[in-house]
Scaffold this active site. Structure first.
Site, mmCIF file in Angstrom:
data_model
loop_
_atom_site.group_PDB
_atom_site.id
_atom_site.type_symbol
_atom_site.label_atom_id
_atom_site.label_comp_id
_atom_site.label_asym_id
_atom_site.label_seq_id
_atom_site.Cartn_x
_atom_site.Cartn_y
_atom_site.Cartn_z
ATOM 1 C CB SER A 239 42.134 6.897 105.426
ATOM 2 O OG SER A 239 42.132 8.053 104.495
ATOM 3 C CG ASP A 457 47.938 4.002 101.798
ATOM 4 O OD1 ASP A 457 47.154 4.351 101.009
ATOM 5 O OD2 ASP A 457 47.668 3.430 102.366
ATOM 6 C CG HIS A 487 44.010 3.552 102.236
ATOM 7 N ND1 HIS A 487 44.868 4.414 101.743
ATOM 8 C CD2 HIS A 487 42.654 4.441 101.931
ATOM 9 C CE1 HIS A 487 44.536 5.667 102.824
ATOM 10 N NE2 HIS A 487 42.744 5.156 102.722
#
Length: 519
Positions: A239, A457, A487
């Site tokens: 991320s 995602d 994610h």
């Protein structure tokens, strides 16, 4: 005010939600050899404003690894884990000046062949690596055969000079602020709340507030590499951790070893671009969820949008006695979209809300906001804000934002209005100026970096992976795509993804750029 823009703070830990440490007196030992050859005393910067050579008091420091202690938010992780504190400059332009402490955690490699340390950042910005690493270790147990698993709380986060900008009482009061203002009075309250938050951060952080940027943390990483004794940086960024990894590669291309960037932030997007990306990503994930329940995505989205709109003027009651506001409902809807395993929870929560009970959506929102049953809130979003507002130069005004709202709402009738307003509110009247429009991640001369994108995602849409690979440079960025949901990709159920990543990290095998793993 909840945060959806760059709502990647939980990184890989988001799936764990929906589905501390102290330094001891024992001395460090160097393990089993491997990639622990002598590290250079300093690494030159390729960015504007080079950093002076580092003093030996930093590069030669010996970490006092000892038993990790329980914290207010997590229990002690067990005997496999050791913790220590690293000294780093407060101001990287003055490396011989005042220092701050960075909390580190590690589990030493348990196999016969040791490659070195593998540093993890789980996202945010603002996520605690010290708290998350032990929970994530089972997903990467294969990697521990060759690597010490290492993570840390970046500067301004948790045990590393963590910033708390307002009290629990003030946080709960702010939940009543309308984050999609419809009247001049609501707009005034919205921006006043943002300004008050910034003032609280300034009071809490003091001079640290100007030294918590992604660039500062990337420099901290290279100091860690040296102190840990690694010739090259081996890194797993998830991320926001992908942006951090890209900035590191730009600053220290010759020190890049094996870098994995999973759930990739688009480095070419500015503040508004990130908001548009996330609006598109969360709507795409919501569409996939609705299809899985047999609903038409357009009709299902409109039904949810209507529910959210009703909450704007009439919040729902909950079993706790608190009210489910529009903002809290959006937060509760978003969290289960981080992982396909959370979709049944979302169905139950939405059904209950349609029946007039907001308890389940509120519980989901509290999970994301780190609110426990006693009303205590975590500080991830505080740290996220101080870091991202120092990074981001752009400060959209209210008038500029209003002109963009229709475009945001066209992308998503559910999330568009909120994310559009967030571009103006997040860093409104911030006490320090932002540093860049977009991060510089070009890394000519670096070793190949594996960039992993997931087509489903929600928080970091998969288009960002190609953008990152391209900006890292030809022969550096290598893209791997997974046609999945949730994610991130590694550890999410794809043998193809896991084996490709493991081969890269454990054997140095670089896949062909553009490889695709089917769901």
């Amino acid at each position: 005010m909840a945060r959806l823009l760059r709502w990647t703070a939980l990184g890989a830990a988001a799936a764990l939600l929906v589905g501390g440490c102290g330094s001891g007196s024992s001395s460090d030992d160097d393990g089993k050899g491997g990639d622990r050859t002598s590290a250079p005393a300093s690494s030159p910067s390729r960015s504007s404003g080079t950093t002076a050579a580092l003093p030996s008091s930093l590069t030669g420091q010996k970490l006092a690894w000892g038993a990790c202690k329980a914290t207010a938010d997590s229990p002690a992780p067990g005997n496999d884990w050791q913790c220590a504190t690293l000294k780093a400059p407060l101001d990287w332009s003055k490396p011989e000046g005042e220092t701050i402490g960075l909390a580190l955690i590690r589990a030493k490699a348990n196999g016969d062949k040791r490659t070195g340390s593998l540093l993890f950042n789980f996202g945010g910005p603002g996520g605690s690596g010290v708290s998350t690493m032990p929970s994530y270790a089972s997903m990467v147990s294969k990697l521990r055969e060759q690597y010490d698993l290492v993570s840390w709380d970046p500067r301004g986060v948790a045990a590393s000079e963590g910033v708390r900008c307002r009290s629990d009482k003030d946080i709960q009061a702010a939940e009543d602020v309308d984050a999609t203002p419809d009247t001049p009075a609501e707009e005034k309250a919205y921006f006043q709340d943002a300004a008050d938050f910034g003032k609280g951060c300034e009071k809490a952080a003091g001079k640290l507030l100007a030294h918590v940027s992604t660039t500062d943390t990337a420099r901290d990483m290279d100091l860690m590499r040296q102190v840990l004794g690694d010739r090259k940086m081996h890194y797993f960024g998830i991320s926001y951790g992908t942006e951090l990894g890209g900035v590191y590669a730009h600053l220290f291309p010759k020190n890049v070893g094996r870098l994995i960037l999973d759930a990739v932030v688009d480095p070419s997007a500015d503040t508004v671009g990130h908001a548009e990306n996330q609006t598109r990503g969360f709507q795409r994930a919501l569409d996939d969820y609705l299809k899985s329940t047999g609903q038409d995505p357009k009709q299902g989205s409109q039904k949810i949008a209507d529910l959210v709109d009703r909450l704007d003027s009439k919040p729902l009651p909950t079993s706790s006695g608190r009210k489910l506001t529009q903002t809290l409902a959006l937060t509760g809807i978003v969290l289960p979209l981080y992982s396909k395993s959370g979709w049944p929870t979302l169905t139950s929560a939405l059904d209950a809300a349609e029946q007039g009970d907001g308890s389940e959506l509120l519980a989901l929102a509290d999970g994301y906001n780190e609110r426990d049953s006693s009303g205590h809130y975590g500080t991830t979003t505080h740290s996220q804000r101080v870091i991202s507002c120092l990074d981001d130069k752009e400060r959209p005004t209210a008038e500029e934002t209003k002109k963009r709202l229709s475009a945001f709402e066209k992308i998503s009738p559910v999330f568009g209005d909120f994310l559009g307003w967030d571009t103006a509110g997040w860093c409104h009247d911030w006490p320090v100026a932002g540093q860049f429009d977009t991060p510089e991640v070009s890394a000519p001369g670096a070793a190949p970096i594996l960039v992993v994108g997931n087509t489903g995602d929600p928080a970091t849409p998969y288009e960002g992976a190609r953008k990152m690979a391209d900006e890292l440079g030809k022969g550096v960025g290598v893209e791997l795509t997974w046609k999945g949901e949730g994610h991130g990709a590694y550890g999410s159920g794809s043998d193809c993804v896991d084996s490709t990543v493991n081969a890269y990290l454990l054997d140095g095998t670089v896949p062909k750029d553009g490889k695709v793993c089917a769901s």
